[in-house]
Design a protein around this motif. Structure first.
Motif, PDB file in Angstrom:
ATOM      1  N   GLU A 314       0.850  -1.078   0.670  1.00 34.07           N
ATOM      2  CA  GLU A 314       0.393   0.111   0.260  1.00 34.07           C
ATOM      3  C   GLU A 314       1.026   1.033  -0.185  1.00 34.07           C
ATOM      4  O   GLU A 314       0.883   1.764  -0.374  1.00 34.07           O
ATOM      5  CB  GLU A 314      -1.018  -0.322   1.082  1.00 34.07           C
ATOM      6  CG  GLU A 314      -0.206   0.011   2.291  1.00 34.07           C
ATOM      7  CD  GLU A 314      -0.114  -1.387   2.924  1.00 34.07           C
ATOM      8  OE1 GLU A 314       0.322  -1.855   4.102  1.00 34.07           O
ATOM      9  OE2 GLU A 314       0.078  -2.417   2.339  1.00 34.07           O
ATOM     10  N   GLN A 315       2.106   0.879   0.544  1.00 35.08           N
ATOM     11  CA  GLN A 315       2.526   2.585   0.318  1.00 35.08           C
ATOM     12  C   GLN A 315       3.309   2.424  -0.871  1.00 35.08           C
ATOM     13  O   GLN A 315       3.323   3.852  -1.001  1.00 35.08           O
ATOM     14  CB  GLN A 315       4.093   2.208   1.443  1.00 35.08           C
ATOM     15  CG  GLN A 315       3.600   2.095   2.944  1.00 35.08           C
ATOM     16  CD  GLN A 315       4.763   1.935   3.796  1.00 35.08           C
ATOM     17  OE1 GLN A 315       5.597   0.844   3.924  1.00 35.08           O
ATOM     18  NE2 GLN A 315       5.258   3.025   5.293  1.00 35.08           N
ATOM     19  N   LYS A 317       1.907   1.905  -3.719  1.00 32.43           N
ATOM     20  CA  LYS A 317       1.065   2.685  -4.108  1.00 32.43           C
ATOM     21  C   LYS A 317       0.354   4.165  -3.824  1.00 32.43           C
ATOM     22  O   LYS A 317       0.790   4.629  -4.915  1.00 32.43           O
ATOM     23  CB  LYS A 317      -0.425   1.516  -4.010  1.00 32.43           C
ATOM     24  CG  LYS A 317      -0.097   0.311  -4.675  1.00 32.43           C
ATOM     25  CD  LYS A 317      -1.900  -0.464  -3.867  1.00 32.43           C
ATOM     26  CE  LYS A 317      -1.545  -1.552  -4.906  1.00 32.43           C
ATOM     27  NZ  LYS A 317      -3.450  -2.295  -4.402  1.00 32.43           N
ATOM     28  N   ALA A 318       0.244   4.251  -2.303  1.00 30.63           N
ATOM     29  CA  ALA A 318       0.901   5.711  -2.388  1.00 30.63           C
ATOM     30  C   ALA A 318       2.112   6.458  -3.346  1.00 30.63           C
ATOM     31  O   ALA A 318       1.508   7.923  -2.851  1.00 30.63           O
ATOM     32  CB  ALA A 318       0.886   5.594  -0.881  1.00 30.63           C
ATOM     33  N   SER A 333       3.507   1.813 -12.906  1.00 28.58           N
ATOM     34  CA  SER A 333       3.475   0.729 -11.418  1.00 28.58           C
ATOM     35  C   SER A 333       3.870  -0.735 -11.936  1.00 28.58           C
ATOM     36  O   SER A 333       3.669  -0.912 -13.897  1.00 28.58           O
ATOM     37  CB  SER A 333       1.531   0.654 -11.333  1.00 28.58           C
ATOM     38  OG  SER A 333       0.954   0.773 -10.965  1.00 28.58           O
TER      39      SER A 333
END
Length: 370
Positions: A314-315, A317-318, A333
């Motif tokens: 999730e980091q 993606k951030a 990505s």
């Protein structure tokens, strides 16, 4: 404070890839638009795409080039469905697209005598175990894993089988031993930054001989057929496409080929891509929070560069979202089936100044999400 300098072109997508430096769509030769692709003007443009490709790549005498439907995928499917089945098959894969070819061979064509050689993302299978008296299907550069084959030494000169090489992220960016390859496929939207929807199919004389001497025992759709009456449809390799191509995409591809020649040919495009990778390598060597997915530099791609970070998914993606919000890097990505991380395209159409400008932003974004 975030860095003050941004990449002039933040498009680091691994496909469709950035257009060539200085690209201007208004400068394309649009005289073919609205004309039939079978009229002399259209066929001449398509023939030029085939012949210029062979000349610029330095293909061996007798190798043929065709424009085919459905991008690299269409070219690979066309070749596999038309030519596989006569001999045992060795499939070599280490990422998503190679795995897709293995799935087609095993579950769709349902061939007997298939051996599969697999490695995890970031690694290569043991190529020494491949039997090149079998037909061999492999990707030269794993677009979704950032791993390439280091060379073609593992392919025998006196092989009895055909080699089917998905080269979509390698051609025009990596040294390729054409004489070891019988079927080569790629798409315009990769290293040359062309438009999507069209594939390039290159056949060696050995591949042509297979087409003319072997008929698979399954039906072939019209879109896959390359022979008529047991003979190769030669016009296919001189600009007579199977279905209607986009002539706008064709002239866009011709523009990219002209650019390649203007900067010094394939040697120059390879050098540009390697320089981009070298900038990333220098950056990463000095940091402990980021590394290449391919730890072995001899198999590390210089086009689709895949990176892993010491961050939770999730980091990651951030971080990617942060860079996009600041219009610093778009579409970096990883592929949906690949491990969490970054995928930065470093092909020849990427300016090294833009890679260099991106690097301080990676530091900044990492600190923000960490």
């Amino acid at each position: 404070m975030h860095p003050s300098i941004k990449p002039a072109n933040p498009n680091f997508s691994s496909g469709p890839c950035a257009k060539r430096p200085g690209y201007d769509v208004s400068q394309l030769d649009l005289s073919v638009l609205g004309r039939s692709h079978r009229a002399p003007i259209g066929k001449k443009a398509l023939e030029k795409a085939c012949l210029d490709t062979a000349r610029i790549l330095g293909l061996p005498a007798g190798y043929r080039v065709a424009v085919v439907p459905a991008s690299d995928t269409g070219a690979m499917e066309m070749a596999m469905w038309s030519m596989l089945g006569q001999r045992p098959v060795d499939v070599v894969y280490w990422e998503s697209f190679g795995q897709g070819w293995a799935t087609d061979i095993n579950k769709q064509l349902k061939l007997d005598n298939v051996r599969t050689f697999y490695a995890d993302y970031g690694q290569l299978p043991d190529l020494a175990k491949v039997n090149t008296d079998h037909d061999v299907v492999f990707t030269w550069n794993g677009t979704t894993s950032g791993v390439k084959v280091p060379n073609a030494d593992w392919i025998a000169d006196d092989r009895q089988g055909l080699t089917f090489c998905d080269a979509t992220s390698a051609v025009f960016a990596q040294d390729m031993d054409w004489a070891k390859l019988d079927v080569i496929t790629y798409s315009w939207q990769k290293v040359l930054g062309g438009e999507g929807g069209h594939g390039m199919l290159i056949l060696s004389p050995r591949a042509v001989e297979r087409l003319e001497s072997y008929t698979p025992n399954w039906p072939l759709p019209k879109i896959f057929r390359m022979t008529s009456g047991g003979k190769l449809i030669e016009d296919l390799f001189l600009g007579a496409t199977i279905n209607t191509p986009s002539m706008l995409c064709v002239v866009d591809y011709l523009d990219a080929l002209q650019w390649v020649e203007s900067i010094g040919g394939v040697a120059a495009t390879i050098a540009r891509s390697k320089q981009n990778l070298a900038s990333l390598e220098t950056f990463i060597e000095a940091r402990d929070w980021i590394d290449f997915l391919a730890s072995d530099e001899s198999i590390r791609s210089n086009t689709s560069v895949c990176l892993r970070l010491n961050l939770a998914p999730e980091q990651v993606k951030a971080l990617i979202k942060l860079l996009e919000q600041h219009e610093v890097a778009f579409d970096i990505s990883p592929y949906r089936d690949a491990p969490a991380g970054l995928r930065i395209w470093c092909g020849a159409t990427i300016e090294n100044n833009d890679i260099e400008a991106l690097l301080p932003w990676l530091d900044w974004a990492y600190q923000q999400v960490k």
